[in-house]
Scaffold this motif. Structure first.
Motif, PDB file in Angstrom:
ATOM      1  N   GLU A 178      16.929  14.220  33.009  1.00  0.00           N
ATOM      2  CA  GLU A 178      15.809  15.043  33.733  1.00  0.00           C
ATOM      3  C   GLU A 178      14.661  13.981  33.919  1.00  0.00           C
ATOM      4  O   GLU A 178      13.708  13.959  35.311  1.00  0.00           O
ATOM      5  CB  GLU A 178      15.453  16.084  32.967  1.00  0.00           C
ATOM      6  N   ARG A 179      13.859  12.987  33.192  1.00  0.00           N
ATOM      7  CA  ARG A 179      12.914  12.187  33.707  1.00  0.00           C
ATOM      8  C   ARG A 179      13.617  11.215  34.887  1.00  0.00           C
ATOM      9  O   ARG A 179      12.174  11.024  35.343  1.00  0.00           O
ATOM     10  CB  ARG A 179      13.019  11.184  32.638  1.00  0.00           C
ATOM     11  N   GLU A 180      14.631  10.825  34.288  1.00  0.00           N
ATOM     12  CA  GLU A 180      14.374   9.928  35.956  1.00  0.00           C
ATOM     13  C   GLU A 180      14.436  10.878  37.299  1.00  0.00           C
ATOM     14  O   GLU A 180      13.796  10.316  38.406  1.00  0.00           O
ATOM     15  CB  GLU A 180      16.259   9.186  36.177  1.00  0.00           C
ATOM     16  N   VAL A 181      14.345  11.721  37.281  1.00  0.00           N
ATOM     17  CA  VAL A 181      14.742  13.009  38.389  1.00  0.00           C
ATOM     18  C   VAL A 181      13.178  13.349  38.324  1.00  0.00           C
ATOM     19  O   VAL A 181      12.811  13.244  39.721  1.00  0.00           O
ATOM     20  CB  VAL A 181      15.085  14.570  38.167  1.00  0.00           C
ATOM     21  N   VAL A 182      12.564  13.299  37.714  1.00  0.00           N
ATOM     22  CA  VAL A 182      11.159  13.650  37.539  1.00  0.00           C
ATOM     23  C   VAL A 182      10.059  12.464  38.283  1.00  0.00           C
ATOM     24  O   VAL A 182       9.707  12.742  39.115  1.00  0.00           O
ATOM     25  CB  VAL A 182      10.137  14.106  36.223  1.00  0.00           C
ATOM     26  N   ASN A 183      10.697  11.488  37.431  1.00  0.00           N
ATOM     27  CA  ASN A 183      10.196  10.314  37.864  1.00  0.00           C
ATOM     28  C   ASN A 183      10.524  10.062  39.538  1.00  0.00           C
ATOM     29  O   ASN A 183       9.080   9.791  40.305  1.00  0.00           O
ATOM     30  CB  ASN A 183      10.690   9.204  37.112  1.00  0.00           C
ATOM     31  N   HIS A 184      11.332   9.457  40.038  1.00  0.00           N
ATOM     32  CA  HIS A 184      11.996   9.400  41.148  1.00  0.00           C
ATOM     33  C   HIS A 184      10.868  10.493  42.264  1.00  0.00           C
ATOM     34  O   HIS A 184      10.743   9.995  43.319  1.00  0.00           O
ATOM     35  CB  HIS A 184      13.198   9.366  41.458  1.00  0.00           C
ATOM     36  N   ALA A 185      11.067  11.722  41.658  1.00  0.00           N
ATOM     37  CA  ALA A 185      10.480  12.715  42.814  1.00  0.00           C
ATOM     38  C   ALA A 185       8.561  12.946  42.914  1.00  0.00           C
ATOM     39  O   ALA A 185       7.876  12.576  44.106  1.00  0.00           O
ATOM     40  CB  ALA A 185      10.565  14.187  42.196  1.00  0.00           C
ATOM     41  N   MET A 186       8.584  12.485  41.599  1.00  0.00           N
ATOM     42  CA  MET A 186       7.108  12.452  41.953  1.00  0.00           C
ATOM     43  C   MET A 186       6.648  10.966  42.069  1.00  0.00           C
ATOM     44  O   MET A 186       5.973  10.899  42.991  1.00  0.00           O
ATOM     45  CB  MET A 186       6.793  11.761  40.442  1.00  0.00           C
ATOM     46  N   HIS A 187       7.592   9.849  42.071  1.00  0.00           N
ATOM     47  CA  HIS A 187       6.826   8.470  43.927  1.00  0.00           C
ATOM     48  C   HIS A 187       7.352   9.043  44.563  1.00  0.00           C
ATOM     49  O   HIS A 187       6.652   8.382  45.553  1.00  0.00           O
ATOM     50  CB  HIS A 187       7.622   7.156  42.538  1.00  0.00           C
TER      51      HIS A 187
END
Ligand code: BEZ
Length: 335
Positions: free
Chosen positions: A258-267
């Motif tokens: 989930e962190r990876e998804v959130v991080n990628h989406a935000m960047h």
């Protein structure tokens, strides 16, 4: 994605009513919902970035994560949103560097006068180690920061007369955001810095409570300030970033995936927004040149020398701020 409806003004009552929405809990088998607050109105590029983020999170997590957006300051002002992130009521925010600087003083480095010629320069400065360190420093304030996005450079809009020299600002009531960096700089210009909230600026200009405003072109056009003040002097005197962040409490509850998804989406959303802001800067200027008196103050940095020194005396003494200024100067020298 849920988008909570707009109220005309960010009233405390509205924030209270939304409290019940904020207090929802995730149910096993249902998408985990992240609540994101932002001060800007729907048409602002930061709010569009929040939409972009929400859409990406939902598609990249195959619907396991969803985002509820609270734009236009529906949860109250930014100090209130910070308190909600701290207490666990709100998960995420795209917060102005201005109000973030009250928690992490090094962020004031972004308000170094005349450090950047344009938004592209400011975007490039996000790559400096000092800019990254400012984000890391938020972790001991219970916040995990993803990165920066930008409103346009700040200029001066006046109701009655254009600013053709610093003397034109003498005793003029200029709306500022109530942070020490802006207060210090504006006071030293000879103006009377007058803190009022962005939604009150239109009326403040109209009823002569203020004579002018330091503002970016996106907020100027988006809020229709050109209807009540028609003398714009382009100074590029400060950049105006926001920082996308999540409360550490929420971050800690997310799985690695989930962190990876959130991080990628935000960047991705921040990169999109930065390009959109560069384009908006040119479009807004085009529009304004056709509608109001627009002029450049070519020797602005020299004209504001006394105010720039007042800023330096108070803020450039912070090691991380002086490192940031040096690293930005190095970037310019490499060009
Ligand atoms: C302002 O208060 O001037 C402002 C806040 C958010 C975005 C742009 C401007």
């Amino acid at each position: 994605m849920k988008i909570y409806p707009l109220t005309a003004r960010p009233l405390t009552f509205a924030a209270l009513a939304l409290g019940s929405a904020l207090l929802s809990f995730s149910v096993p088998g249902e998408a985990k919902e992240l609540k994101l607050g932002i001060i800007t109105p729907p048409q602002h590029v930061w709010t569009k970035a929040a939409h972009e983020f929400a859409e990406r999170v939902e598609s990249e997590s195959d619907g396991d994560l969803s985002v509820a957006l609270f734009p236009a300051g529906q949860l109250g002002d930014e100090p209130a949103m910070f308190a909600q992130m701290q207490s666990g009521l709100l998960d995420m925010g795209i917060m102005t560097a201005a109000i973030t600087s009250q928690r992490e003083p090094s962020v004031n480095g972004w308000f170094t006068p005349f450090l950047f010629d344009n938004v592209e320069d400011a975007i490039q400065a996000t790559q400096t180690p000092a800019a990254e360190q400012m984000l890391d420093n938020l972790s001991d304030k219970g916040l995990h920061a993803f990165g920066y996005t930008f409103a346009g450079m700040r200029h001066i809009l006046m109701r009655d007369q254009a600013v053709t020299s610093i003397d034109d600002l003498d005793h003029q009531k200029i709306r500022i955001i109530p942070i020490s960096a802006m207060q210090t700089w504006w006071r030293a210009t000879g103006a009377v810095p007058t803190p009022i909230q962005l939604p009150d600026v239109y009326q403040g200009l109209q009823n002569k409570m203020i004579d002018g405003v330091g503002i970016d072109l996106d907020a100027l056009v988006g809020s229709g300030f050109d209807e009540v003040a028609q003398h714009l002097t382009l100074t590029n005197h400060m950049a105006f970033p926001a920082i996308a962040m999540v409360s550490s409490t929420t971050w800690d509850t997310l799985s690695e995936n989930e962190r990876e998804v959130v991080n990628h989406a935000m960047h991705e959303a921040l990169n999109w927004a930065n390009q959109a802001q560069v384009d908006a800067e040119a479009d807004n200027l085009d529009y304004l040149e056709q509608h109001i008196d627009v002029r450049h103050l070519d020797d602005a940095k020299a004209q504001f020398a006394k105010a720039n020194t007042a800023f330096d005396d108070k803020f450039s003494v912070l090691p991380l701020i002086s490192q940031f200024q040096q690293q930005v100067a190095d970037q310019h020298a490499e060009k």
